[in-house]
Design a protein around this motif. Structure first.
Motif, PDB file in Angstrom:
ATOM      1  N   LYS A  49       0.856  -1.189   0.000  1.00  0.00           N
ATOM      2  CA  LYS A  49       0.000   0.000   0.000  1.00  0.00           C
ATOM      3  C   LYS A  49       0.895   1.243   0.000  1.00  0.00           C
ATOM      4  CE  LYS A  49      -3.949   1.828   2.491  1.00  0.00           C
ATOM      5  NZ  LYS A  49      -4.879   1.517   3.598  1.00  0.00           N
ATOM      6  N   PHE A  70      -0.827  -6.188   1.955  1.00  0.00           N
ATOM      7  CA  PHE A  70      -2.167  -6.774   2.034  1.00  0.00           C
ATOM      8  C   PHE A  70      -2.358  -7.682   0.824  1.00  0.00           C
ATOM      9  CE2 PHE A  70      -2.575  -3.011  -0.527  1.00  0.00           C
ATOM     10  CZ  PHE A  70      -3.539  -3.303  -1.487  1.00  0.00           C
ATOM     11  N   THR A  79      -7.635  -7.950   2.151  1.00  0.00           N
ATOM     12  CA  THR A  79      -7.375  -8.266   3.558  1.00  0.00           C
ATOM     13  C   THR A  79      -7.019  -6.987   4.316  1.00  0.00           C
ATOM     14  OG1 THR A  79      -5.013  -8.676   3.208  1.00  0.00           O
ATOM     15  CG2 THR A  79      -6.515 -10.553   2.917  1.00  0.00           C
ATOM     16  N   ASP A  81      -4.732  -4.366   6.429  1.00  0.00           N
ATOM     17  CA  ASP A  81      -3.355  -3.912   6.258  1.00  0.00           C
ATOM     18  C   ASP A  81      -2.440  -4.656   7.222  1.00  0.00           C
ATOM     19  OD1 ASP A  81      -4.268  -2.100   4.400  1.00  0.00           O
ATOM     20  OD2 ASP A  81      -4.157  -0.369   5.737  1.00  0.00           O
ATOM     21  N   PHE A  82      -1.243  -4.959   6.742  1.00  0.00           N
ATOM     22  CA  PHE A  82      -0.257  -5.676   7.546  1.00  0.00           C
ATOM     23  C   PHE A  82       1.045  -4.875   7.538  1.00  0.00           C
ATOM     24  CE2 PHE A  82       3.137  -8.797   8.174  1.00  0.00           C
ATOM     25  CZ  PHE A  82       2.689  -9.449   9.306  1.00  0.00           C
ATOM     26  N   CYS A 115       2.920 -11.742   5.968  1.00  0.00           N
ATOM     27  CA  CYS A 115       1.506 -11.465   5.718  1.00  0.00           C
ATOM     28  C   CYS A 115       0.763 -12.748   5.333  1.00  0.00           C
ATOM     29  CB  CYS A 115       1.371 -10.400   4.638  1.00  0.00           C
ATOM     30  SG  CYS A 115      -0.296  -9.745   4.434  1.00  0.00           S
ATOM     31  N   THR A 119      -2.306 -13.874   7.532  1.00  0.00           N
ATOM     32  CA  THR A 119      -3.624 -13.873   6.909  1.00  0.00           C
ATOM     33  C   THR A 119      -4.135 -15.261   6.561  1.00  0.00           C
ATOM     34  OG1 THR A 119      -3.071 -11.729   5.935  1.00  0.00           O
ATOM     35  CG2 THR A 119      -4.966 -12.853   5.027  1.00  0.00           C
TER      36      THR A 119
END
Length: 171
Positions: A49, A70, A79, A81-82, A115, A119
């Motif tokens: 992002k 993500f 998903t 944000d990571f 991630c 996730t």
């Protein structure tokens, strides 16, 4: 929203070790993680992002940098944000103004793996320090339990038939 559950997909053949002593670590190569995602979660893609400054590196309050990754799914899912820190080879966060191309690309690959574990549980076993399956062992799948009020009927074994006369070969 449902995500693919990829727990149990990695095998011992995927796991490598590097470092010694306090710096010893087990890992799965980022390319293998990407391959597992392509194979077991088709249509799911990892993204970075952009920050509000239209850069992929975000500035943390302490002056270090981090990425925000993500996944998007085949049906336009996204998903959460990571965030993932940009770190050196000793896992120390790097100051924002010192982050170069190598640190950025290394952090991108590491963020992909972290991630995916966060996730989709892909490779979570390494972070949880759980046993990884042998190669060739299919991943465990979730099973649905029958309702409590439904009970299995006992199995009744049939008695073997005994012939009325012995076979001709025995006479």
């Amino acid at each position: 929203m449902t995500y693919p559950n990829l727990a149990g997909v990695i095998t011992k053949d995927d796991v490598h070790s590097k470092g010694t002593g306090n710096y010893a670590a087990s890992y799965v190569a980022w390319a293998r993680i990407a391959n597992h995602l392509h194979t077991h979660a088709p249509g799911w893609e990892f993204h970075l992002k952009p920050s509000p400054d239209c850069d992929y590196i975000w500035k943390a309050p302490d002056g270090t940098g981090y990425l925000v990754g993500f996944f998007t799914g085949p049906d336009d899912q996204a998903t959460a944000d990571f965030p993932y820190p940009v770190m050196d080879n000793r896992n120390n966060a790097i100051q924002f103004d010192k982050i170069g191309a190598r640190a950025l690309t290394d952090a991108h690959r590491r963020a992909l793996c972290a991630c995916a574990a966060f996730t989709m549980s892909l490779g979570y076993e390494l972070w949880a320090r759980e046993e990884v399956a042998e190669a060739g062992t299919p991943p465990a799948t979730a099973s649905i339990a029958a309702p409590a009020e439904v009970k299995a009927k006992p199995v009744v074994k049939a008695k073997p038939e005994v012939p009325a006369e012995p076979p001709a070969s025995i006479k």
